[in-house]
Each structure stands twice: as structure tokens, then as C-alpha cells.
Design an enzyme around this catalytic site. Sequence first.
Site, PDB file in Angstrom:
ATOM      1  N   HIS A  86      -3.302 -16.098   9.709  1.00  0.00           N
ATOM      2  CA  HIS A  86      -3.771 -16.947   9.340  1.00  0.00           C
ATOM      3  C   HIS A  86      -3.452 -17.885   8.637  1.00  0.00           C
ATOM      4  CE1 HIS A  86      -5.313 -18.058   5.222  1.00  0.00           C
ATOM      5  NE2 HIS A  86      -5.212 -17.588   4.597  1.00  0.00           N
ATOM      6  N   ASP A  90     -27.601  12.347   0.992  1.00  0.00           N
ATOM      7  CA  ASP A  90     -29.418  12.731   0.635  1.00  0.00           C
ATOM      8  C   ASP A  90     -29.509  12.661   2.256  1.00  0.00           C
ATOM      9  OD1 ASP A  90     -30.121   9.997   1.344  1.00  0.00           O
ATOM     10  OD2 ASP A  90     -31.718  10.301   0.155  1.00  0.00           O
ATOM     11  N   TYR A 112      -8.050 -21.693  -0.084  1.00  0.00           N
ATOM     12  CA  TYR A 112      -7.360 -21.796  -1.133  1.00  0.00           C
ATOM     13  C   TYR A 112      -5.931 -22.483  -1.739  1.00  0.00           C
ATOM     14  CZ  TYR A 112      -4.289 -17.929   0.924  1.00  0.00           C
ATOM     15  OH  TYR A 112      -3.474 -17.670   1.677  1.00  0.00           O
ATOM     16  N   GLU A 168     -43.503  12.164   9.975  1.00  0.00           N
ATOM     17  CA  GLU A 168     -42.649  11.527  12.102  1.00  0.00           C
ATOM     18  C   GLU A 168     -42.544  12.014  12.805  1.00  0.00           C
ATOM     19  OE1 GLU A 168     -39.246  12.059   9.725  1.00  0.00           O
ATOM     20  OE2 GLU A 168     -39.485  10.536   8.239  1.00  0.00           O
ATOM     21  N   VAL A 201      -5.961  -3.361   4.096  1.00  0.00           N
ATOM     22  CA  VAL A 201      -5.774  -3.146   3.096  1.00  0.00           C
ATOM     23  C   VAL A 201      -4.749  -4.660   2.025  1.00  0.00           C
ATOM     24  CG1 VAL A 201      -5.085  -2.335   0.338  1.00  0.00           C
ATOM     25  CG2 VAL A 201      -6.234  -0.910   1.905  1.00  0.00           C
ATOM     26  N   TRP A 202      -5.782  -5.906   2.143  1.00  0.00           N
ATOM     27  CA  TRP A 202      -4.692  -6.760   1.065  1.00  0.00           C
ATOM     28  C   TRP A 202      -4.194  -6.128  -0.017  1.00  0.00           C
ATOM     29  CZ3 TRP A 202      -7.818 -10.856   2.618  1.00  0.00           C
ATOM     30  CH2 TRP A 202      -8.275 -11.653   4.047  1.00  0.00           C
ATOM     31  N   VAL A 203      -2.866  -6.798  -0.180  1.00  0.00           N
ATOM     32  CA  VAL A 203      -2.615  -7.187  -1.982  1.00  0.00           C
ATOM     33  C   VAL A 203      -4.064  -7.020  -3.385  1.00  0.00           C
ATOM     34  CG1 VAL A 203      -1.038  -8.376  -3.519  1.00  0.00           C
ATOM     35  CG2 VAL A 203      -0.510  -8.445  -1.104  1.00  0.00           C
ATOM     36  N   THR A 204      -4.458  -7.633  -2.880  1.00  0.00           N
ATOM     37  CA  THR A 204      -5.486  -7.919  -4.398  1.00  0.00           C
ATOM     38  C   THR A 204      -6.138  -6.592  -4.369  1.00  0.00           C
ATOM     39  OG1 THR A 204      -6.780 -10.010  -3.221  1.00  0.00           O
ATOM     40  CG2 THR A 204      -7.983  -8.424  -4.321  1.00  0.00           C
ATOM     41  N   VAL A 242       0.782  -0.541   0.286  1.00  0.00           N
ATOM     42  CA  VAL A 242      -0.126   0.259   0.060  1.00  0.00           C
ATOM     43  C   VAL A 242       0.709   1.442   0.242  1.00  0.00           C
ATOM     44  CG1 VAL A 242      -1.345   0.780   1.107  1.00  0.00           C
ATOM     45  CG2 VAL A 242      -1.499  -1.028   1.020  1.00  0.00           C
TER      46      VAL A 242
END
Length: 832
Positions: free
Chosen positions: A227, A552, A258, A660, A363-366, A14
Site C-alpha cells: 500500500h 439458532d 487519505y 423442507e 488487525v490494523w492499528v485502528t 496487537v
Amino acid sequence: MAGPRVVIIGAGVVGAALADELSSRGWTEVTVVDQGPLPATGGSSSHAPGLVFQTNPSKTMTELARYTVEKLCALDVDGQPCFLQVGGLEVATTPERLTELRRRQGWLTSWGIEGRLVGPEECVDLHPLVNRERVLGGLLVPTDGLAKAVLAVEAQIRAATARGVRFLARHEVLDIRTDGEHGERVTAVVTGQGEIPADIVVCCAGIWGPKIARMVGMNLPLTPLAHQLAWTGPVPALAGQAEEAVRPILRHQDADLYYRDRFDRIGIGYYGHRPMPVSADDIASVDSAEDSAEDSAEPMPSVLRFTEDDFADAWTETQSLLPATRDAKVEEGINGLFSFTTDGMPLLGESPDVKGFWVAEAVWVTHSAGVGRAMAEWLVDGHCSSFDLHECDVNRFEPHQLAPDYVLARDCQNFAEVYDIIHPLQPPDAPRPLRTSPFHVRERELNAFFLEASGWERPQWYSANEPLLARWSIPTPNDWAAQLWSPVVGAEALATRESVAMYDMTALKRLEVAGRGAAAFLQRLTTANVDKSAGSVTYTLMLDEDGGIRSDITVARLGRDLFQVGANGNLDLDWFTRHLHDWGHRPAVAGGGSVVVRDITAGTCCIGLWGPKAREVLQPLADSDFSNNGLRYFRAKRAHIGAVPVTAMRLSYVGELGWELYTTADMGLKLWDTLWEAAQPYGGIAAGRGAFNSLRLEKGYRSFGTDMTYEHDPYEAGLGFAVKMDKGDFIGRAALERRAADVRRRLTCLTIDDPRAVVMGKEPVYDDGRPVGYVTSAAYGYTIGKGIAYAWLPAELATAGRALQIGYFDQRVPAVVAEEPLFDPTMSRLRG
């Protein structure tokens, strides 16, 4: 343009990407510091397995991954590629997973990435090690592959260095200096080798991020978790493989596994083990880890000792799915640390309290190169134009979501669920309950089925309303849409249209904006004219500088210097607060007077009382005139309902007459009981969010974050009526003037005749077999007797009567473009 002095903490995937992207935009006064050596710094990037699967239910995350793939494919280091584009294959070993792969293929089509479903024989053709007897099919994404993380870091370091960026290895960060009356601006980063002046500091420290953020008093909701990643010894079936990877990267999500090639060996990643959280404070520095390397099998602080017992089931399942591994054994393994967050999304943006301190964390490498680009745009331009970052903004969290116990519980649960099949409505199991409205006790008595929103327990429907099913025949949707659904939802919607219903609206965020400058402040931030008479209620938008919709909101003027804002979440509060600081420099005089912004949500509550009998219920209880002339549509006033003081706003997101009704939390239960008793002679009920969503779509009301986001402008979203160009200047006005003349896409209403074909959102839309857009919100319209789906489409296709198809799992659901609103186009019911 050299730009401001920027210090990036962390030179992993990153930090290196951000330095490259900033310098390519002309900011070259950039220094990157890391406690480790370069380019393998000792953090998560140094041991990441590198698998890049782009498929994600989030459009933003998919686009960040796509940019990462595109960038890394173009990088090399001395001829060594930074990305091996071998493709990605997800296999199904259960019917449920095969169905899920069809949904995932739909996401890819929606977000514009090639992906196709393949049969079991083709799975084996693509990856010959796969056991044909185990697989039922697969999802192939040809552009997926293996990121060579350390090489990618080196390539981007070289590019940034050539433009003048400094990279300083072996510089451990010890402190961050701030200055100002309240220490609100960064001035320098203190390292073990000296102090580096800084105007902007960006924390890209990964698993050490919480420790760095605390140096400026920032609570970062991130947990490092271990992991497991193991490598086999030589696999005889792969003998002689000269290339590192020739088969697609492989996911076996039914078993949390994986796989990837490494020449004649196989890498195995496993998420099925127990969560193993680690405090960022307990992770050693790189120097201390290296000093102890002689006594440890693990040379990096981000790598923990492999726990073989946790891997036993993974190895058994691997030998079943990939029988060739039975001729090998596990020779090495690590428990590698990665960052997890409470909602599975990155943490990007600037500290709410210390100006100039930014984070790009979890943030992962992906997604790394995409995040580098996003952050560079945000820093240089003041906004990100390439990606919608509202799901990633670090300031999105409510205060309870920053509590250490909450963060740890949710981060561990997200680890456990990383490969699970998650229904779009599925709420977290724990920790709950956290936030309950004053009406919660009555809702439980009515056997409410609760989902969760920002920690609030929010009724989806009430089982007490089951007797209503004798009055109406409610169609049952398909199996997926029928999860977390009840036919009572339809009965509550129809009862609202026929009589009167009470809706708990407490979960909606409420802000108070007060002071002599409040009107001018809100005028600057919004697109409509809110500087109107006391009692006015205005639907309006907030825009970014590029004209994209930030939110909005409704703005009620309750007094000359007092406004109540109905907001969408904590990002709106953050947006107000940042501009408040710019407006008057801690709140003071600018544009006509002081302004104070307060979040009043927790101390207040709200009931939506809606339906054609609503006035008959309310008027006898009130000390004020609630006739059509007494309180017109989109007006507000204070009154008493019985003994309860309320602020009543005449607006309705279900498209029916009503109000309301806001009061303080201590009076909420009394308000509920008072209205409930009065509504019973008219057949009044309590109704949940399921009915609310159906009714709002019948009326064509948009939901920020689902129907439109930062990437859309008001004209595309069908909200041009909320823009008043004659009101004077407001944020985003100049950009909006340019965008108004070039509307190429539109948020479009589609209807579906088949009552079982209820879609859920994010499905692709096809025109004669060609993907042309994607669904945002969807529900069954019980009043109109049709399914409803809003979708982003090319403007030329957004014409009433146009026949299209929606891709729903393995089906193509016929749909037709419809004029909106579908219900009460003359507004007679709302204004009556």
C-alpha cells in the site's frame, strides 16, 4: 494467579496490546517474542501511518476501534502522547459520496459514536488546505485521530513488563512444537535462540502470520499487500507548524486517498493503485533485511521500494484537492505491506485442529487495542464479553474460502474496493460461480438473478415470473433499496401466499450428528429439549457460557441415534467439533456413547415447498401420508416423492403450510422436476431469497448474525420460548438464569407506512430526536402492505403503538412499534 504459559509471537501493536491486557487480568507467565528490535520491530506497526477512522458498517469493528482510541488516549511514553485526537474528516467530491457520508453518519449514530455532517465551508474551516471548489460536504468524527503506533507499542510493553511479562527481541520463530496422539496440542515455540515451553501460543505475526500458522498445519486466509504511503517535502503553507498534527486526518475516498499532517509536511496514503500481493514466504526476516540494508533503500522487510508510476494519479489528485501541495513535491515514499483477508475482517480465535494455538491476525492499528482486550477476555474467561466476535472468528470460512486462488483473488479485490461504496446486497464479482445446487440449471432456465452466500449461487428472484406483475401492483422503494431489487420479488411473495412456491434452500448448512451419545451431546449444547421421539423437529439455541446466543438451529431426530441439524454456517460446525473433542476426547465414550459429527451440506440439497396449495401438490406424489394428522407441524419423516427418496420436515420460514424436502445431490434435479410439473396446474412458481426475506419478517422469524448475535440473550431477542429450563443442564444455563431477570433491551418489530421508505439495516432509531437503537433486518411486507424493520431498542420503548423514527440517509422515516407476528398470529396457516 500466574496463569498458563503463554507465548505471543509478534510484538507489534496487537501482540503488545494482548500482553498488556492478559497481564492486567493476572496472567503473567507470558513471553512475547519478535524477530526484530523493540519497540519498532520491522513489521507493519513500524511503518503504519496511524490514521484511526472509527466509522465502519460493522458494529464490532467500530467498537474495537472505539476501545483502541480510548486506551491509546490514556497512554504516553515519558510525556509523549500515544494518540493525537485531532478528529477525522471524510470529504465528498461527488453527489454519490455525499449520500454515502450520510449513510456512514447513520452507522456512527447506531453504534454510539459522535459524528456529524458538515458543509463545504466548514470542511475548509476544519482543514484549510482543502479546495473549496472541490468538496460538496464532509463527515466529521471528533474522536478520530492519529495513533503513534511505535509509542503505543512501547507504552504497553512497559506496562506489561512491570507485571512480569517477558519481551524477547531478536528471537525469530523457527517452529512450533506439538504433542499428543495426533499432534493436537502446542507445547513449545522454537526460536533462533532456544525453545520456550508453552501451553498457549498466540500468533500476532501480522504479514508473517500465514508462515507461522503453517507450522501447525493451519491455513490462514491472509495476503500481505503493498500500500503506497508518500510524504511531501515542506509545504510553504504549513511553514512554522510546531505541532506534529493540528488538522483532522482526512479521507478523500472518491480518489482512494487519505492525508495526515507531519509538522510542515503532508503524508499521502493511496489505495487506487493496482493490487500488489506478496507471499508471506517471500518476505525477508528482519535480520536478513538489515543485513542487506546497505544495498537497499528500505531498512524494514515490511517496506518495499516505492513505485512512482503507481503514484502518479494520486499526486495529480492531491494537488487538485489540496492546492497548497503544488508548491511542494513528493520527497519520500514506501510501498508498505499490510494484511488483507477475503471478507475484510480480522482473523481471531483458536486453530480447529491444534489446541492452544491461537491467532490474532489481519488487525490494523485502528482496532489493535480492542482486539488485545477481546483476545485476553477470550483466553482468560473462555469467551469474550466486551465484543461480539462472530464476524472475526478465524473458523468462519468454508473449505473453498481457504483455497489459495480464492484467497488471493478476494484479498486483492478487497484492496481495490477498500474505499468503494458497497451496497448491502452487493455480491463479489469473482471468483464465481463456485457452488451450485442441483437445481441451478433449471434456475438459469427461469432467468434467475443470483446473489452469493458462502460461495453458493442463490436466486434472489426469477425474471420468468415477470408476467405475475400484471396481477399485482408492487410498490417501488427508494433508489438505494431499489438496487439489486426487482418488483418480481413482491410478486413472488404474494404468489407464495396465494398458491405454492419452490425455494432453493440448499445453501443452508446441514450437519449430521450420530452415535449412541448423540442425544446427550445435543442436550448439553442446546437450550430446548431435543431428546424426544424419532420424527421430532426442535427449534433451539446454542449459548456461550455467558448466556449469549451462539446460534439458532433446528434439530430433527431421524432415528434413535441419528439427528440432522440445520445450522447457520461453519462456526456452528466448529462449535460442535470443539465440544465433541471435550465430550469424548476424539470421539469416544462420554455421557452414554460415541458421537460423530459430519457436514453433509455438499452431498445433499433442499427445496422448500410452501404455500396454501403445497399439500395438493405434494400428496399425490408421495408414498406416505402428508395430511395434517399424517405429518404434524415440526415433525419429520422419510418418504418418496415420485422416485426420489426425501427427508421431509414440516416447518416453514415463510409462514405458510409446507415442508423442507431434503434429498441427496444426485437426486436433486429429479426432485425439482417432479415438484415443478405437479405444481404447474396450481400456478406454482420458483421464488427467490428476496421474497423469502419479506415473508420471514412478516412472520417475525429471526436471522442469526443479523437480528441477534453473541452479545444478545434469548429473552432480549424474543426467543425465550426456545429455552427449557426444566430439561437439565446446558451450556450457558447458569448465566441465563441471572440474565432473565434483567432484560433492558428488546428486539422489536417496527412498521413503516410509506412504501418508498424501505430501509436496509444498521440505520439508527430515534425517539423524539434522541438515538435509542438500530435496525437489524428490514424489508417491505407485501402481504401486510407496510415496510418492516426489526430493531434493538430499550425495553421501555418496545411497546406497541410507540411512534419512533428511523434515520435513513438524510431522512427521518416515521415508524411504529408493532405487535408480532404481523402475519397469521394464530398460526392457522402453518398448522392447517
